[in-house]
Structures are given as structure tokens and as C-alpha cells.
Enzyme design. Structure first.
Site, short mmCIF file in Angstrom:
data_model
loop_
_atom_site.label_atom_id
_atom_site.label_comp_id
_atom_site.label_asym_id
_atom_site.label_seq_id
_atom_site.Cartn_x
_atom_site.Cartn_y
_atom_site.Cartn_z
N LYS A 100 -1.13 -12.87 0.32
CA LYS A 100 -0.05 -13.00 -0.67
C LYS A 100 1.31 -13.03 0.01
CE LYS A 100 -1.01 -9.24 -3.02
NZ LYS A 100 -2.08 -8.71 -2.15
N ARG A 116 0.14 -4.85 -10.77
CA ARG A 116 -1.12 -4.37 -10.22
C ARG A 116 -1.95 -3.61 -11.24
NH1 ARG A 116 0.70 -4.31 -4.43
NH2 ARG A 116 -1.02 -3.66 -3.11
N ARG A 126 -4.02 -6.77 11.55
CA ARG A 126 -2.62 -7.00 11.21
C ARG A 126 -1.69 -6.09 12.02
NH1 ARG A 126 -1.62 -7.61 4.89
NH2 ARG A 126 -1.89 -5.36 4.75
N ARG A 161 0.50 -0.97 10.20
CA ARG A 161 0.93 -0.26 9.00
C ARG A 161 0.07 0.98 8.81
NH1 ARG A 161 1.32 -4.32 3.97
NH2 ARG A 161 0.30 -2.58 2.93
N ARG A 220 -7.99 1.00 -0.80
CA ARG A 220 -7.10 -0.01 -1.41
C ARG A 220 -7.91 -1.14 -2.06
NH1 ARG A 220 -3.67 -1.52 3.48
NH2 ARG A 220 -2.60 -2.98 2.11
P1 AMP Z 1 1.24 -3.99 -0.44
O1 AMP Z 1 2.17 -4.20 0.70
O2 AMP Z 1 1.51 -4.91 -1.60
O3 AMP Z 1 -0.22 -4.00 -0.03
O4 AMP Z 1 1.53 -2.51 -1.01
C1 AMP Z 1 1.37 -1.38 -0.21
C2 AMP Z 1 1.25 -0.13 -1.06
O5 AMP Z 1 2.44 0.02 -1.87
C3 AMP Z 1 0.11 -0.16 -2.08
O6 AMP Z 1 -1.13 0.27 -1.52
C4 AMP Z 1 0.63 0.83 -3.13
O7 AMP Z 1 0.51 2.16 -2.69
C5 AMP Z 1 2.11 0.49 -3.16
N1 AMP Z 1 2.42 -0.59 -4.15
C6 AMP Z 1 2.90 -1.83 -3.87
N2 AMP Z 1 3.06 -2.54 -5.00
C7 AMP Z 1 2.65 -1.72 -6.02
C8 AMP Z 1 2.55 -1.89 -7.43
N3 AMP Z 1 2.89 -3.04 -8.04
N4 AMP Z 1 2.09 -0.83 -8.15
C9 AMP Z 1 1.75 0.33 -7.57
N5 AMP Z 1 1.80 0.54 -6.24
C10 AMP Z 1 2.26 -0.47 -5.47
#
Ligand code: AMP
Length: 213
Positions: free
Chosen positions: A13, A86, A125, A158, A169
Site C-alpha cells: 500500500k 481499518r 523490510r 520497524r 498484525r
Molecule cells: P501501518 O504502517 O499502516 O502498517 O500501521 C502501523 C501500525 O499503526 C498499525 O499496526 C496500527 O497499530 C497503527 N495504525 C495505523 N493505521 C491505523 C488505523 N487506521 N487504525 C488503527 N491503527 C492504525
């Protein structure tokens, strides 16, 4: 152009969102990036969000909706949403916000790939803590191991990309986020599926073809 990119962690994404943002001159809104920035700066939101992120859990909906409301209100030229919504309450909150702003979604782009592919991608990554460049030690390695090509800084993984957190996740994705595909189909929005397991250029071509159709 107003798009949602929906898909599991590691499906691409972020990469595809950045390409689309550049191509259409729209804003890429990544709630993950916004939250990581808040954590780095030690803001109240960042301090609150960190424990959820480190555990691979979702940050509570009200915090996310406040964050997105602020950003979308000023994204006049359009946006691509990466990692938001989400959950169903987030999708409902977004619908409310779109209604207030009198705008509609052009497409909900669903990127799919098998969990094994996602786990391999995520485990490889790495990113540069200084300039933000992103690499993958399996698929797009830097010239020198673990060092940024652009600025020579040592690359980092990360915190939530470690094996256990990735499994959690993915579980959270299947339980809470994947049902959004049904939500958007049920509510008559243009949902388009793309194979996210292909190389970056192929996925981008598929997205372009779908958007042009
Ligand atoms: P990402 O970089 O999109 O994989 O997000 C990393 C982490 O941020 C996720 O595992 C969640 O803990 C938090 N996070 C990101 N976007 C959201 C969202 N829309 N709703 C809830 N938690 C989020």
C-alpha cells in the site's frame, strides 16, 4: 482523484500509494506514517498510540478519526488513503466526513496477496531513519548491506516488523479490516481487486488499468 488502498500489512500500500500520489498530484495519507511521526515527536497522541503499535494492535478509532479529519479537510486536490480505514467504525466515520465535505470516493482498491508472501516481504523490510528511503533485503537490497544508498545511514527494521508482531498484525487484518471489502460492496462503492503479490511495476500497471476502465 479520491482513493482508498485496502490490504494487509506488506501488500504494498505504501509503495503503490506513493506512486499514485505522484502520478495524480494527490496527497498520500498514511495513518501509520502519521502515527510513527507522532511517536517520534513524543506528542500526546504518539505516547498513547505507541503501546498499541508495538503490540501489533489497532490504535483506538476515535484517535484515528481525529487525525484523519484534520488531514482530509485540507486535501483539496484529492487523496489516496493508505492504512485507513481499518475497522467498520472508521469506515463509517470516513463516510460521515466525506458527506460533510460533499465529496465521494472514486475507488476502493483492494490489494491481495497470500500471507506467506506478506511475511517474507515484511521480514525483509528496512528503512533509513534519516531520509526515509525504504528497501527490502530480499527483493530491493541496498548496494552495501544494511546501509542507505542515498545518505549512507545504517538501515533499521520497524519495531512492529518482528516475526511475532507481524503474525498478530495479519490476524488483526483478517478479523477487522478485510470485512471492509463487504462493507464497501454492500454500500455500492466501486470496489476493485488487484493482485498485490506481483512486482511493483506490474501492480502499478494493474491499478492504472483498473482506474482507466
Ligand atoms: P501501518 O504502517 O499502516 O502498517 O500501521 C502501523 C501500525 O499503526 C498499525 O499496526 C496500527 O497499530 C497503527 N495504525 C495505523 N493505521 C491505523 C488505523 N487506521 N487504525 C488503527 N491503527 C492504525
Amino acid at each position: 482523484m479520491r482513493l482508498i488502498l485496502l490490504g494487509a500489512p506488506g501488500v504494498g500500500k505504501g509503495t503503490q500509494g506513493a506512486l499514485l500520489a505522484e502520478r495524480f498530484g494527490i496527497e498520500r495519507v498514511s495513518t501509520g506514517d502519521l502515527l510513527r511521526d507522532a511517536v517520534r515527536r513524543g506528542t500526546p497522541l504518539g505516547r498513547n498510540a505507541k503501546r498499541y503499535m508495538d503490540a501489533g494492535e489497532l490504535v483506538p478509532d476515535p484517535l484515528i478519526l481525529d487525525l484523519v479529519r484534520e488531514v482530509l479537510s485540507t486535501a483539496d486536490s484529492g487523496f489516496v488513503l493508505d492504512g485507513f480505514p481499518r475497522t467498520i467504525p472508521q469506515a463509517e466515520g470516513l463516510d460521515e466526513l466525506l458527506g460533510e465535505l460533499s465529496i465521494a470516493l472514486d475507488a476502493v482498491m483492494v490489494l491481495e496477496a497470500p500471507d506467506e508472501v506478506l511475511i517474507k516481504r515484511i521480514s525483509g523490510r528496512r528503512s533509513c531513519p534519516r531520509c526515509g528511503a525504504v528497501y527490502n533485503i530480499h527483493f530491493e537490497p541496498p548496494a552495501a548491506p544494511e546501509v542507505c544508498d542515498r545518505c549512507g545511514t545504517e538501515l533499521v527494521q520497524r519495531a512492529d516488523d518482528d516475526a511475532d508482531t507481524v503474525v498478530r498484525r495479519l490476524e488483526v487484518y483478517h478479523a477487522q479490516t478485510r470485512p471492509l471489502v463487504d462493507y464497501y460492496e454492500r454500500t455500492g462503492r466501486p470496489v476493485r481487486q488487484v493482485d498485490g503479490g506481483q512486482p511493483v511495476d506490474t501492480v502499478q500497471d494493474s491499478i492504472s488499468a483498473v482506474l482507466a476502465a
